[in-house]
Design an enzyme around this catalytic site. Structure first.
Site, PDB file in Angstrom:
ATOM      1  N   CYS A  33      14.008  17.527  38.250  1.00 51.69           N
ATOM      2  CA  CYS A  33      14.479  16.648  37.178  1.00 51.69           C
ATOM      3  C   CYS A  33      15.939  16.252  37.327  1.00 51.69           C
ATOM      4  O   CYS A  33      16.424  15.402  36.586  1.00 51.69           O
ATOM      5  CB  CYS A  33      14.309  17.353  35.841  1.00 51.69           C
ATOM      6  N   CYS A 102      11.846  24.674  34.518  1.00 56.55           N
ATOM      7  CA  CYS A 102      13.180  24.734  33.921  1.00 56.55           C
ATOM      8  C   CYS A 102      13.760  26.142  34.010  1.00 56.55           C
ATOM      9  O   CYS A 102      14.967  26.327  33.871  1.00 56.55           O
ATOM     10  CB  CYS A 102      13.136  24.316  32.458  1.00 56.55           C
TER      11      CYS A 102
HETATM   12 FE1  FES Z   1      15.228  19.703  33.870  1.00 56.14          FE
HETATM   13 FE2  FES Z   1      14.100  21.259  32.188  1.00 56.14          FE
HETATM   14  S1  FES Z   1      13.638  19.167  32.464  1.00 56.14           S
HETATM   15  S2  FES Z   1      15.539  21.803  33.655  1.00 56.14           S
END
Ligand code: FES
Length: 123
Positions: A33, A102
């Site tokens: 992400c 995450c």
């Molecule tokens: Fe990036 Fe959770 S969406 S660490």
């Protein structure tokens, strides 16, 4: 969808900030992400005396960061190094499956901060 513990650490994260004269710094990015965590440690007698974090990331990443600083504080470097992302997510009462990635940031950033400390201090 989030546990009580996740919400608590997200709303009131512990140990946020930076340690200007840190003994070790670990930076870890999440390729999934693009979120990033930076972790600072202060070490005394092989123990983590102080620890702070800065995380640019989602709520789960902030909760993970906050929790891992609480878990690592006061531990020896050897003990802290053994904390896994599973330990962190267990302590948080679990993370939703799509948010498990995450939890990577915390344990990895902590390991890097410990490595950084050892490199600088000849361990
Ligand atoms: Fe990036 Fe959770 S969406 S660490």
């Amino acid at each position: 969808m989030y546990s009580k513990e996740v919400m608590d650490h997200f709303m009131n994260p512990r140990n946020v900030g930076e340690i200007p004269d840190a003994d070790g710094i670990g930076v870890e990015g999440n390729p999934t992400c693009g979120d990033v965590m930076k972790l600072f440690i202060k070490v005394k007698d092989e123990k983590i005396e102080d620890i702070k974090f800065q995380t640019f990331g989602c709520g789960a990443a902030i909760a993970v960061s906050s929790m891992i600083t609480e878990m690592a504080k006061g531990k020896t470097l050897d003990e802290a190094e053994k904390i896994t992302k599973q330990d962190v997510s267990d302590k948080l009462g679990g993370l939703p499956p799509q948010k498990m990635h995450c939890s990577n940031l915390g344990a990895d950033a902590l390991k890097k901060a410990i490595e950084d400390y050892r490199k600088k201090h000849g361990g």
